[in-house]
Design an enzyme around this catalytic site. Structure first.
Site, PDB file in Angstrom:
ATOM      1  CE  LYS A 165     -14.377  11.706  13.216  1.00  0.00           C
ATOM      2  NZ  LYS A 165     -12.944  11.504  12.949  1.00  0.00           N
ATOM      3  CB  THR A 216      -0.880   0.019   1.264  1.00  0.00           C
ATOM      4  OG1 THR A 216      -0.007   0.111   2.390  1.00  0.00           O
ATOM      5  CG2 THR A 216      -1.723  -1.234   1.375  1.00  0.00           C
ATOM      6  CD1 TRP A 255     -17.621  12.669  11.082  1.00  0.00           C
ATOM      7  CD2 TRP A 255     -18.446  10.969   9.882  1.00  0.00           C
ATOM      8  NE1 TRP A 255     -17.233  11.506  11.689  1.00  0.00           N
ATOM      9  CE2 TRP A 255     -17.718  10.448  10.974  1.00  0.00           C
ATOM     10  CE3 TRP A 255     -19.043  10.084   8.986  1.00  0.00           C
ATOM     11  CZ2 TRP A 255     -17.579   9.094  11.190  1.00  0.00           C
ATOM     12  CZ3 TRP A 255     -18.901   8.732   9.209  1.00  0.00           C
ATOM     13  CH2 TRP A 255     -18.174   8.234  10.296  1.00  0.00           C
ATOM     14  CD  GLU A 271      -5.125  -2.305   1.688  1.00  0.00           C
ATOM     15  OE1 GLU A 271      -5.353  -1.813   0.562  1.00  0.00           O
ATOM     16  OE2 GLU A 271      -4.715  -1.641   2.640  1.00  0.00           O
TER      17      GLU A 271
HETATM   18  P1  AMP Z   1      -4.678   2.264  -2.892  1.00  0.00           P
HETATM   19  O1  AMP Z   1      -4.510   1.012  -2.127  1.00  0.00           O
HETATM   20  O2  AMP Z   1      -3.422   3.055  -3.017  1.00  0.00           O
HETATM   21  O3  AMP Z   1      -5.316   2.034  -4.199  1.00  0.00           O
HETATM   22  O4  AMP Z   1      -5.641   3.198  -2.057  1.00  0.00           O
HETATM   23  C1  AMP Z   1      -6.946   2.808  -1.716  1.00  0.00           C
HETATM   24  C2  AMP Z   1      -7.703   3.988  -1.176  1.00  0.00           C
HETATM   25  O5  AMP Z   1      -7.868   4.983  -2.210  1.00  0.00           O
HETATM   26  C3  AMP Z   1      -9.120   3.656  -0.764  1.00  0.00           C
HETATM   27  O6  AMP Z   1      -9.176   3.095   0.534  1.00  0.00           O
HETATM   28  C4  AMP Z   1      -9.786   5.018  -0.840  1.00  0.00           C
HETATM   29  O7  AMP Z   1      -9.531   5.786   0.313  1.00  0.00           O
HETATM   30  C5  AMP Z   1      -9.099   5.662  -2.014  1.00  0.00           C
HETATM   31  N1  AMP Z   1      -9.937   5.498  -3.218  1.00  0.00           N
HETATM   32  C6  AMP Z   1      -9.809   4.596  -4.203  1.00  0.00           C
HETATM   33  N2  AMP Z   1     -10.753   4.766  -5.146  1.00  0.00           N
HETATM   34  C7  AMP Z   1     -11.520   5.811  -4.750  1.00  0.00           C
HETATM   35  C8  AMP Z   1     -12.668   6.472  -5.283  1.00  0.00           C
HETATM   36  N3  AMP Z   1     -13.208   6.118  -6.428  1.00  0.00           N
HETATM   37  N4  AMP Z   1     -13.187   7.493  -4.558  1.00  0.00           N
HETATM   38  C9  AMP Z   1     -12.639   7.880  -3.384  1.00  0.00           C
HETATM   39  N5  AMP Z   1     -11.561   7.311  -2.841  1.00  0.00           N
HETATM   40  C10 AMP Z   1     -10.997   6.286  -3.504  1.00  0.00           C
END
Ligand code: AMP
Length: 474
Positions: A371, A117, A376, A262
């Site tokens: 917050k 990640t 929120w 993940e």
């Molecule tokens: P990654 O593992 O780097 O792809 O990051 C995943 C995170 O990116 C998710 O838990 C979200 O917080 C954010 N994310 C991915 N897709 C979206 C989306 N379409 N809208 C908002 N947040 C997103």
């Protein structure tokens, strides 16, 4: 291991190495060097595949690679001089070898690839994919209702291969018989446009920040993306203004996706129900601006902080938890224990609403949500609204401390070149588009908004940069 950009040689590794029963770790060369070092420590590479421009980074990591036996440079021509062991060029390595292979039999739970990640909250966390999770995810996402692809599709994954296997496209594209096009390290608007045009790309995929640069480049140079039919955008929320620009300026349909490393990574994509495609533009754009509906095989629900289920009727936001066959059961090194709940539910760290028809509306990362007075405020909704304001190129919203309300929203913008939009213009623009009490307490214009290693806005860094900032009202 690989430390490399998107290329056809890199694609071959996704088949060749797991096909041997080995696992491929796609290290992210854009992470800060200490994070790259952290991610490679555990993997204990014996072979490392690099591009010529990532070779110096690999050399600097040599002390962390005690087991390394050979470095392979993925470029034609002579291998640059290097202190790494037994260097060889990729073409020389495969020359004279058979072009076909009978896949060996091994347990379907054998590891196939490893991704980390992006470490927005601390050290990156390792996610190990198996053959089973990879194949199931590829079969799900190559279903025409999820990512529409077939042998007539030409796919350009701008999303890096080290970002969840280019969102699984390295497997789903070839399963559909699609032609794959890779951009190498050049991701600026001009280079991407040239490639889209030259290869007549029909489907592209990437995070919103990449597309902003491309849309602006096309607008400045009066160019149209003539071959592209769809673009898959995810990784962060897609502003409605971007969905509109793609459609109105280029006739390109945005497919909005939500997911996580993940989750291999797809959890939701935009899917129009029968008849919805015929809706007026504004209604279609509003559907696309939501994160889509869950893909088959991925279960989702929202829970409160005590772990109780919340209704999926659009009435409340809650912590999004997911489970399914391509979702992690644990991180490498036993990290992030608190995210693994009973009955295989995984706590995503995202806050969202789930509507009656299954549509997911992401409110925020739980740590980014603002917050204010116990309620929120969604930074994503505010950013989305601000991006619609003429003269605004980029927007980010963070919560800043407030003695009465706990936190209040601060809007940070990058203006378009020569735009003269002021704080008052912006607040006037937002008036009526968002709840009154969501109105940002201040607007700060900056030269650039920092991006993280996967091209998304880096809120942790923004918060650090704004550590000394105080609201005018405080
Ligand atoms: P990654 O593992 O780097 O792809 O990051 C995943 C995170 O990116 C998710 O838990 C979200 O917080 C954010 N994310 C991915 N897709 C979206 C989306 N379409 N809208 C908002 N947040 C997103």
């Amino acid at each position: 291991g690989s430390l490399a950009w998107n290329s056809h040689r890199h694609l071959e590794l996704f088949y060749g190495l797991p096909g041997l029963g080995a696992a491929l770790h796609t290290a992210n060369p854009r992470l800060p060097p200490e994070h790259v070092a952290y991610t490679i420590d555990f993997a204990g590479y014996e072979w490392l595949f690099v591009d010529p421009d990532t070779l110096p980074l690999a050399e600097s990591l040599a002390p962390r690679l005690p087991k390394l036996r050979r470095v392979v440079v993925m470029a034609p021509g002579p291998v640059p001089a290097t202190s790494l062991p037994d260097p060889i060029g990729y073409e020389e390595l495969i020359a004279g070898k058979p072009g076909t292979l009978r896949w060996p039999d091994f347990d379907e739970k054998t590891a196939s690839s490893l991704c980390y990640t992006s470490g927005t909250t601390g050290n990156p966390k390792g996610v190990l994919y198996s053959h089973r999770s990879t194949v199931l995810h590829a079969m799900m996402s190559s279903n025409g209702a999820v990512i529409p692809m077939n042998p007539d599709t030409t796919v350009l994954p701008v999303v890096p291969m080290f970002h969840a296997n280019a969102w699984g496209l390295v497997y789903a594209g070839p399963i559909c018989g699609a032609k794959m096009v890779f951009p190498g390290p050049k991701l600026d608007g001009a280079s991407i446009y040239e490639l889209l045009d030259k290869e007549q790309v029909t489907l592209s995929a990437g995070v919103p920040t990449v597309w902003l640069a491309l849309l602006d480049y096309c607008a400045q140079n009066k160019l149209k993306m003539s071959s592209v039919k769809r673009t898959l955008i995810g990784g962060s929320a897609v502003p409605i203004s971007m969905i509109e620009r793609f459609w109105k300026e280029h006739g390109v349909e945005v497919v909005h996706a939500w997911g996580m490393t993940e989750m291999s990574p797809l959890g939701t994509t935009t899917r129009f129900n029968r008849g919805e495609r015929d809706l007026p533009d504004a209604e279609r754009f509003a559907i696309t601006a939501k994160a889509g509906r869950p893909v088959y095989g991925c279960e989702m629900k929202i829970i409160d902080d005590a772990g109780n289920d919340l209704p999926s009727d659009g009435s409340v936001s809650g912590n999004l938890v997911v489970r399914g066959p391509w979702i992690v059961k644990g991180y490498m090194k036993g990290d992030g224990q608190g995210q693994f709940l009973k009955d295989d539910w995984f706590m995503t760290g995202d806050v969202c609403k789930i509507e009656k028809d299954g549509s997911v509306v992401i409110t925020d990362r739980s740590k980014d949500v603002i917050k204010s007075g116990g309620e929120w405020i969604s930074s994503i909704d505010l950013e989305n609204a601000a991006m619609g304001c003429p003269g605004v190129a980029e927007a980010a919203v963070i919560g800043v401390a407030h003695p009465k309300w706990d936190e209040r929203p601060l809007l940070i913008v990058v203006k378009r070149p020569e735009a003269s939009v002021t704080k008052d213009d912006l607040l006037k623009f937002l008036n009526g588009k968002i709840a009154k009490w969501w109105m940002p307490d201040d607007v700060v214009a900056v030269e650039a908004i920092p991006l993280g290693a996967t091209g998304k806005i880096d809120k942790k860094l923004i918060r650090q940069q704004m550590a000394d900032y105080r609201l005018p009202s405080v």
